[in-house]
Scaffold this active site. Sequence first.
Site, PDB file in Angstrom:
ATOM      1  N   GLU A  67       6.299 -12.885   9.350  1.00 14.50           N
ATOM      2  CA  GLU A  67       7.173 -12.279   8.600  1.00 14.50           C
ATOM      3  C   GLU A  67       7.887 -12.989   7.442  1.00 14.50           C
ATOM      4  OE1 GLU A  67      10.704 -10.537  10.413  1.00 14.50           O
ATOM      5  OE2 GLU A  67      10.732  -8.855   9.293  1.00 14.50           O
ATOM      6  N   ALA A  99      14.489 -16.964  15.482  1.00 20.99           N
ATOM      7  CA  ALA A  99      13.662 -16.349  16.359  1.00 20.99           C
ATOM      8  C   ALA A  99      12.960 -15.224  15.501  1.00 20.99           C
ATOM      9  CB  ALA A  99      14.397 -15.773  17.702  1.00 20.99           C
ATOM     10  N   MET A 100      11.629 -15.026  16.295  1.00 18.82           N
ATOM     11  CA  MET A 100      10.966 -13.884  15.670  1.00 18.82           C
ATOM     12  C   MET A 100      10.313 -12.929  16.750  1.00 18.82           C
ATOM     13  SD  MET A 100       9.567 -12.648  13.019  1.00 18.82           S
ATOM     14  CE  MET A 100       8.578 -11.287  13.027  1.00 18.82           C
ATOM     15  N   ASN A 104       7.906 -11.144  17.343  1.00 18.18           N
ATOM     16  CA  ASN A 104       6.413 -10.795  17.546  1.00 18.18           C
ATOM     17  C   ASN A 104       6.116 -10.025  18.850  1.00 18.18           C
ATOM     18  OD1 ASN A 104       5.700 -12.771  15.371  1.00 18.18           O
ATOM     19  ND2 ASN A 104       6.373 -14.342  17.039  1.00 18.18           N
ATOM     20  N   GLU A 131      16.038  -9.982  19.791  1.00 16.97           N
ATOM     21  CA  GLU A 131      14.544  -9.864  19.649  1.00 16.97           C
ATOM     22  C   GLU A 131      14.176  -8.957  20.568  1.00 16.97           C
ATOM     23  OE1 GLU A 131      13.451 -11.509  16.877  1.00 16.97           O
ATOM     24  OE2 GLU A 131      15.184 -12.460  16.944  1.00 16.97           O
ATOM     25  N   HIS A 188      14.314  -5.574  18.959  1.00 16.66           N
ATOM     26  CA  HIS A 188      13.178  -5.051  17.870  1.00 16.66           C
ATOM     27  C   HIS A 188      11.999  -4.646  18.694  1.00 16.66           C
ATOM     28  CE1 HIS A 188      14.620  -6.307  14.330  1.00 16.66           C
ATOM     29  NE2 HIS A 188      15.013  -7.969  14.728  1.00 16.66           N
TER      30      HIS A 188
HETATM   31 ZN   LIG Z   1      16.031  -9.320  13.787  1.00 16.81          ZN
END
Ligand SMILES: [Zn+2]
Length: 856
Positions: A136, A271-272, A274, A307, A310
């Site tokens: 991202e 953080a991400m 995925n 996260e 999401h």
């Molecule tokens: Zn976020």
Amino acid sequence: MVLSAAMDYRLPATVVPKRYDLRLEPDLVAATFAGEAVITVEVETTVTEIVCNAAELAIQSAALTRDGSVPIHGSITLDEANERARFVFPAAIAPGEWKLTLRFTGTLNDRLHGFYRSTYKDAAGAAHTIAATQFEATDARRGFPCWDEPAFKAVFGVTLVVAETLATVSNSAVAREESLGDGRRAVQFADTIRMSTYLVAFVVGELEATEPVMVGPTPVRVWCVPGKKALARFALDVGAYSLAFFERYYGLPYPGDKVDLLAIPDFAAGAMENLGAITFRENALLVNEAAASHAELERIADVVAHELAHMWFGDLVTMAWWNGIWLNEAFATFMELMAVDAWKPEWRRWTTFGVSRAAAMQVDGLEATRSIEYEVRNPHDCRAMFDLLTYEKGASVLRMLEQHLGPDVFREGVRLYLERHRYANAETTDLWRALGDASHQPIPAIMDGWIFKPGYPVVTVDLDGVGLKLSQRRFQYLGGETDRGQRWRIPVVLRAAVKRGYVERRLLLDGEEASVELPAKADWIVVNSGGHGFYRVRYGPALLKKLANAAMKIAPIERFNLLTDSFALAQAGLMPAVDYLDLTARFTAESDRNVWTALNSSLAHVNRLIRDELRGGLASLVRHRLAEKVSLLGWEVQEEETELDRQLRGDLLRTIGTLGDDEEVQARSREAYTRYRDDESSVDANVLPAIIAILATAGGEAEYSEFRDRFKNARTPQEEQRYLYALAGFRQAELLGQTLEMTLNGEIRSQDAPYVIRSLLGSVYGRGLAWDFIKGNWQVMARQYPESAYTRMYEGVSALVSADWEREVRAFFAENKIDLGGKTLPQYLEQLRVAVAFQEREAEALGAYLSRQKSR
Ligand SMILES: [Zn+2]
């Protein structure tokens, strides 16, 4: 036909991907990878070329087949400037389903984006490499050629070929493993749900996983480098709780088949999200709960919950284009608070969120602010959306709306939205429609002013006979006296103390002014009762005096707002600074941690704009404000204390020992640290970080070299962070110079270095040195640091509060043509302008006031 400018950045929709079969072979030693992508595409109209995204990849071949036909080979043109690959075929390609097979190679880069490598040293000092991804917003194209826009959702079937000795993780569970007989094995992962390219993840390395915790059918695990598994328990607990919480709240099962939470030694962001393979920087995931402060634990709980929120809001339903990033992030932030508040009600997370809301209001009070949502043409422009306005203002206005509609109705609207758009994409208006359907209220009419216009209002409140008169105008730090006619629909809640009781009034202030009737003359009134509103309150002098007298009778979040609003009014020239400092004297018995955070940070801000000879006076004022509470709390944990009380003890000791320069507290910190060396359990985990910061402030070479060793040999990510930032807290130029050197010679990781420099800029002892260092090295920094962190480093320039520095700073950015994307740089420069104007306006009054403090 005229194409809109946005089309220049959009891929043509004549060919649309449906499925990617990816096979990647990363070579961690050579830092390269080879890959093959078989992309099933739907050709919508007859074409002779196919265009997709690719960056920093070499593509060796491109071939189209249909139903096992003879491959049609295409020519390949790479356009690095526009990050595109173009394949031209010798014959027309008829509409229908085709398979596009691409062979490519790339480099595992060191910039922490795309497919990159992260290196770390184990306890024995041996170096190891991990390959990980961060896609991202638009870096999937660095990992494989793809249609790298969020609306091109597809199914991903991933196979990673890795050494037998290495672990590998992707978005879904392992479906099959096969040894290749050459020391490598092919790991095939199950098909993903239909999702966007920016959510794809690959991680390869010597990693180990915890045993899974099951949430219904979903296994949740934490992955980390060997030896750190013991630090995973806390994240597993909050992760499992949040996952179950979201399944209930959203009314939909988790969309993936497993949840892996991975700690990556080098990671640019926090953080991400995925899908199923959420990546974190180590200090946002791993922790020794027993040795961590409340603040450190809260951060991990927040990030993990965020996260996971999401996985539905973002991953299952995704914004159609990057202008929708704000909703994605604002909503996840809102849900993170909901989940953590449900998990640990005693943390009072909605009250502590006041600090974040106040931070957003600081930026949003600038001329150079922006509306939460704005048009994004070039995807690079969405970089500037990852800021306080997106996360904190966005979450604040969602909370304001939720409170206005009622939590159950709001949740119903969210469920409708997810149900309607799952596995697909949506716009902000789709959420408003769903919330409108659930609540039968005109949502856009209420929300548009908050979402599509910059800034926020200040509500002025005055006595009007027995009742009150409210009026609104935009709040601005500069030129705050000018009204430009901007108005909001403000859900106002106010509470008045009348005749030994309270009356509450709720109204939607949607015009210039409104009158509020009260049954009798009020002893005091508080506007923004409950504290959820995203606006400031300016009380008339008589009302302010009454409220200040009653300050200890109102809720903590209301006291917090009273202080932050008053300080903002002082910064804007709407209240004399010394009146604000007098107001802080009402809070010596304050027991709420957030109120103290507001008070302490305002005094730290004042410290940055006064002359050196007044620092003693300010330190004396700090000691006066804090002493009562510090002595009440003492140094030892008491029986029936809450976790917030313990954190408050740490916060207050830190402030009185650093900004307050309290010699007694400094001496006691030295003793406590000496004890800690022999017996680590002798110091509470909330107090230890404060002691380290105090010893840096009051210490010298001996402390510096000890802290530097401790930083290098830290046993937990939290310990590493404490000692690292302590290296920026010393007062001696010679020592701070060493810290600056470490930001470029590799001793401090590039993910942290820019933040250490920002921290030095915020110190009145380090800012001049740090500024000179940036001027001499900014080009190297721009190359070495991750882009997002490099940008945030410059936020520190707003602490260079003097007319001379301000001139220099402006010249520096102009001469070097540094653009930080969006309005980021204008915001930093305006914050500096606000501070310098405050300094110039108040210098004399503050000088007289603080000189008197000294003799106290
Ligand atoms: Zn976020």
